[in-house]
Design an enzyme around this catalytic site. Sequence first.
Site: not given
Ligand code: AP5
Length: 212
Positions: A13, A88, A127, A156, A167
Site C-alpha cells: 500500500k 481498517r 523490509r 520497524r 498484524r
Molecule cells: P509496503 O509498501 O511497505 O507495504 P504496506 O502494505 O504499506 O505495508 P505496511 O506494513 O506499511 O502496512 P501496515 O498496514 O501493516 O502498516 P501501517 O504503517 O499502515 O511494502 C512492504 C515491503 O514489500 C517493502 O519492503 C517493499 O519494498 C516491498 N514490496 C512492495 N511491493 C513489492 C513487490 N511488488 N514485490 C516485492 N516486494 C515488494 O500501520 C502500522 C501500525 O499503525 C498498525 O499496525 C497500527 O498499529 C497503526 N495504524 C495505522 N493505521 C491505522 C488505522 N487506520 N487504525 C488503527 N491503527 C492504525
Amino acid sequence: MIVVLLGPPGAGKGTQGEIIAERLGIPKIATGDVLRAAVRDGTEQGLAAKAYMDRGDLVPDSVILGIMKEVLSSPAAAKGAILDGVVRTVPQAEGLTTMLAELGRKVDKFLLFDVPEDELVNRLGGRVVCEKCQTPYKGLEPGTTCEKCGGKLVRRKDDEPQSIRNRLKVYQAQTEPVIEWTKERKMDLVKIDATGDVNEISERAMKALEED
Ligand code: AP5
C-alpha cells in the site's frame, strides 16, 4: 478523487500509494506514517499509540478518526487524497464516510491489494524503512542511507516475527469485514493482483482508477 487503499500488512500500500499519488498529483496520507512521526516526536498522541503499534494491534478508532478529520479538512487534500492504511475497521469506514459526506465528498474508489500470506511474511521480514521519509526498501541493511532523502534506514519494531503474525491476524479479524461492508453498500471496490513487478502493479491500479 478520494481513493482508499486496502490490503494486509506488506501488500504494498505504501509503495503503490506513493506512485499513484504522484501520478494523480494528490497527496498520499498514511495513518501509519502520521502515527510513527508522532511516536518519534514524543507527542501525547504518539505516546498513546506506541504500545499498540509495537504489538501490531490497531490504535483506537477515535484516534484515527481525529487524524482523518484534521487531514481531510486541510487545503492539501482539497483536490483529493490517497488514503493508505485507513480504513481498517468497520467503525472507521462508517466514520470516514460520514466525515466525507459532511464535506460534500465521498470515497471514489477502494483498491484492495491482494498478495498471498507467505509472500507478505517474506516482504515484511526483509523490509527496512527510512526513518525520515518512511520509504520502504527490501534487501538493504539497517544503517544504509535512503537514496531519496539521505535519512537512515531502520527496521520497524512491528516487523519482528511475533508482531507480523499478530498484524496478519488483526487484519483478518478487523479489516477484512470492511471488504464485506463496501460490498453491501455497493461501493466501488477493485481487487488488484499486487504480486510481481512494482511498475506493473501500478499500471493495474491506474487502470482500475480510470474505469467508472
Ligand atoms: P509496503 O509498501 O511497505 O507495504 P504496506 O502494505 O504499506 O505495508 P505496511 O506494513 O506499511 O502496512 P501496515 O498496514 O501493516 O502498516 P501501517 O504503517 O499502515 O511494502 C512492504 C515491503 O514489500 C517493502 O519492503 C517493499 O519494498 C516491498 N514490496 C512492495 N511491493 C513489492 C513487490 N511488488 N514485490 C516485492 N516486494 C515488494 O500501520 C502500522 C501500525 O499503525 C498498525 O499496525 C497500527 O498499529 C497503526 N495504524 C495505522 N493505521 C491505522 C488505522 N487506520 N487504525 C488503527 N491503527 C492504525
